[in-house]
Design a protein around this motif. Structure first.
Motif, PDB file in Angstrom:
ATOM      1  N   THR A 120       0.692  -0.995  -0.108  1.00 15.82           N
ATOM      2  CA  THR A 120      -0.192   0.012   0.122  1.00 15.82           C
ATOM      3  C   THR A 120       1.301   0.947   0.125  1.00 15.82           C
ATOM      4  N   HIS A 121       0.318   2.099  -0.310  1.00 14.39           N
ATOM      5  CA  HIS A 121       1.322   3.421  -0.230  1.00 14.39           C
ATOM      6  C   HIS A 121      -0.326   4.517  -0.135  1.00 14.39           C
ATOM      7  N   HIS A 122       0.299   5.403   0.926  1.00 11.91           N
ATOM      8  CA  HIS A 122      -1.189   6.327   1.461  1.00 11.91           C
ATOM      9  C   HIS A 122      -0.886   7.634   2.144  1.00 11.91           C
ATOM     10  N   ILE A 123      -1.441   8.213   2.503  1.00 13.32           N
ATOM     11  CA  ILE A 123      -0.318   9.433   3.702  1.00 13.32           C
ATOM     12  C   ILE A 123      -2.046   9.737   4.760  1.00 13.32           C
ATOM     13  N   LEU A 124      -1.443   9.415   6.133  1.00  8.85           N
ATOM     14  CA  LEU A 124      -1.752   9.212   7.313  1.00  8.85           C
ATOM     15  C   LEU A 124      -2.050  10.540   7.784  1.00  8.85           C
ATOM     16  N   THR A 125      -3.800  10.289   7.631  1.00 10.21           N
ATOM     17  CA  THR A 125      -4.187  11.507   7.936  1.00 10.21           C
ATOM     18  C   THR A 125      -4.962  11.451   9.325  1.00 10.21           C
TER      19      THR A 125
ATOM     20  N   GLN B  47       1.142  14.514   7.493  1.00 13.30           N
ATOM     21  CA  GLN B  47       1.370  14.774   6.412  1.00 13.30           C
ATOM     22  C   GLN B  47       2.392  13.542   6.198  1.00 13.30           C
TER      23      GLN B  47
ATOM     24  N   GLU C  80       3.483  10.093   4.703  1.00 14.42           N
ATOM     25  CA  GLU C  80       3.780   9.034   3.035  1.00 14.42           C
ATOM     26  C   GLU C  80       3.952   8.829   3.560  1.00 14.42           C
TER      27      GLU C  80
ATOM     28  N   CYS D 247       5.069   3.896   2.890  1.00 14.60           N
ATOM     29  CA  CYS D 247       4.614   2.624   2.188  1.00 14.60           C
ATOM     30  C   CYS D 247       4.763   1.365   3.087  1.00 14.60           C
ATOM     31  N   ASN D 248       3.885   0.555   3.109  1.00 11.68           N
ATOM     32  CA  ASN D 248       3.943  -0.681   3.683  1.00 11.68           C
ATOM     33  C   ASN D 248       3.899  -1.764   2.806  1.00 11.68           C
TER      34      ASN D 248
ATOM     35  N   PHE E 268       5.024  -0.020  -6.316  1.00 14.46           N
ATOM     36  CA  PHE E 268       4.011   0.273  -6.390  1.00 14.46           C
ATOM     37  C   PHE E 268       3.280   0.419  -7.951  1.00 14.46           C
TER      38      PHE E 268
ATOM     39  N   ARG F   8       0.230  -2.470  -8.791  1.00 11.28           N
ATOM     40  CA  ARG F   8      -1.586  -1.167  -9.649  1.00 11.28           C
ATOM     41  C   ARG F   8      -1.867  -2.036 -10.969  1.00 11.28           C
TER      42      ARG F   8
END
Length: 277
Positions: free
Chosen positions: A18-23, A76, A78, A80-81, A133, A137
């Motif tokens: 996964t690739h995301h920004i933790l908010t 913010q 960012e 990668c897991n 990533f 996908r």
């Protein structure tokens, strides 16, 4: 506490990514596999089995099966897991003994590990993860499996380069105290607190610490703070005052003075130099 299994699997080695920004804060949880967490930008706090760790660009966490962790106060952040097999090298059928004990970094029985990567190595790892990533996908791509396996092997080699096996210290009390300082460098630690933690008088602690580490506890702590500040100057957009604050310096001017003394350049000049590279 919840323990998660990967929802998807590329193969018997690489499960998902996964690739995301933790908010938001991530509640405490665990995994049935190894999870490799790489922070690409932003800041946060992470707790692994109750131990608090600072998170910023270049932080890498290798979370073992059964270890519980959570993220707090992400800004913010960012991330990668990558989830992969717990018996990683047995599944891959490779022998990494040529890495001179660095293979222990990926063995599930050795406990969770924390790394900090910077400079060219950080940029290489970041670019590799983003390319990986993109391929992950693209499920319809015929060569997807081969490319992902190749990228994953490259990632393991790059992470191994960043890890130095722990040096055994002659006094376990000092080693434990130094480990505590490594994880809590941005807190207002005092000599009295550190001496008490080591179970020594202040004078005994000062003498033994200098013998073991060839420096004083305060200089060791300042060096940690300056090292992390240097990384943030290169890899974040935080202001210099904010960097001073998050690395444990209460006074921005004092931070600038120490930084110039240590590196013979101002933080502002270093930031400009980093961004021009």
């Amino acid at each position: 506490m919840p323990v998660y299994s990967p929802p998807n699997r590329v193969d018997e080695i690489l499960f998902d990514m996964t690739h995301h920004i933790l908010t938001y804060n991530v509640p405490e949880h665990g995994h049935t596999c190894i999870e490799i967490v790489v922070v690409l930008s932003g800041t946060a706090e992470q707790f692994i089995d109750g131990q608090r760790m600072n998170v910023y660009p270049g932080s890498v966490f290798i979370i073992r099966p059964g270890c519980m962790h959570r993220f707090l106060e992400p800004k913010q952040c960012e991330v990668c897991n990558i989830s992969c097999a717990a018996d990683l090298f047995r599944a891959m059928g490779v022998d990494l003994s040529f890495l001179h004990n660095r293979e222990a970094l990926f063995l599930s029985e050795t406990g969770s590990c924390t790394l900090q990567v910077s400079g060219v190595l950080f940029h290489d790892i970041r670019n590799l993860l983003l390319r990986m990533f993109q391929v992950y996908r693209s499920e319809s791509r015929p060569e997807r499996h081969i490319q992902l396996r190749s990228f994953f092997s490259m990632l393991l080699i790059l992470l191994a380069q960043a890890w130095t096996p722990r040096i055994e210290r002659s006094d376990s009390r000092l080693a434990e105290t130094a480990d505590y300082m490594d994880g809590h460098y941005n807190e207002p630690l005092t000599l009295d607190q550190l001496a008490k933690r080591s179970g020594m008088s202040k004078n005994q602690f000062l003498r033994r610490f200098r013998q073991e580490f060839n420096t004083t506890p305060i200089q060791y702590l300042l060096e940690l703070r300056l090292k992390h500040a240097c990384t943030l100057l290169e890899q974040s957009d935080l202001t210099i005052d904010r960097i001073a604050s998050v690395t444990g310096f209460c006074d921005g001017n004092y931070f600038i003075k120490l930084y110039q003394k240590r590196f013979h350049r101002s933080p502002g000049k270093d930031r400009k130099r980093f961004h021009e590279q």
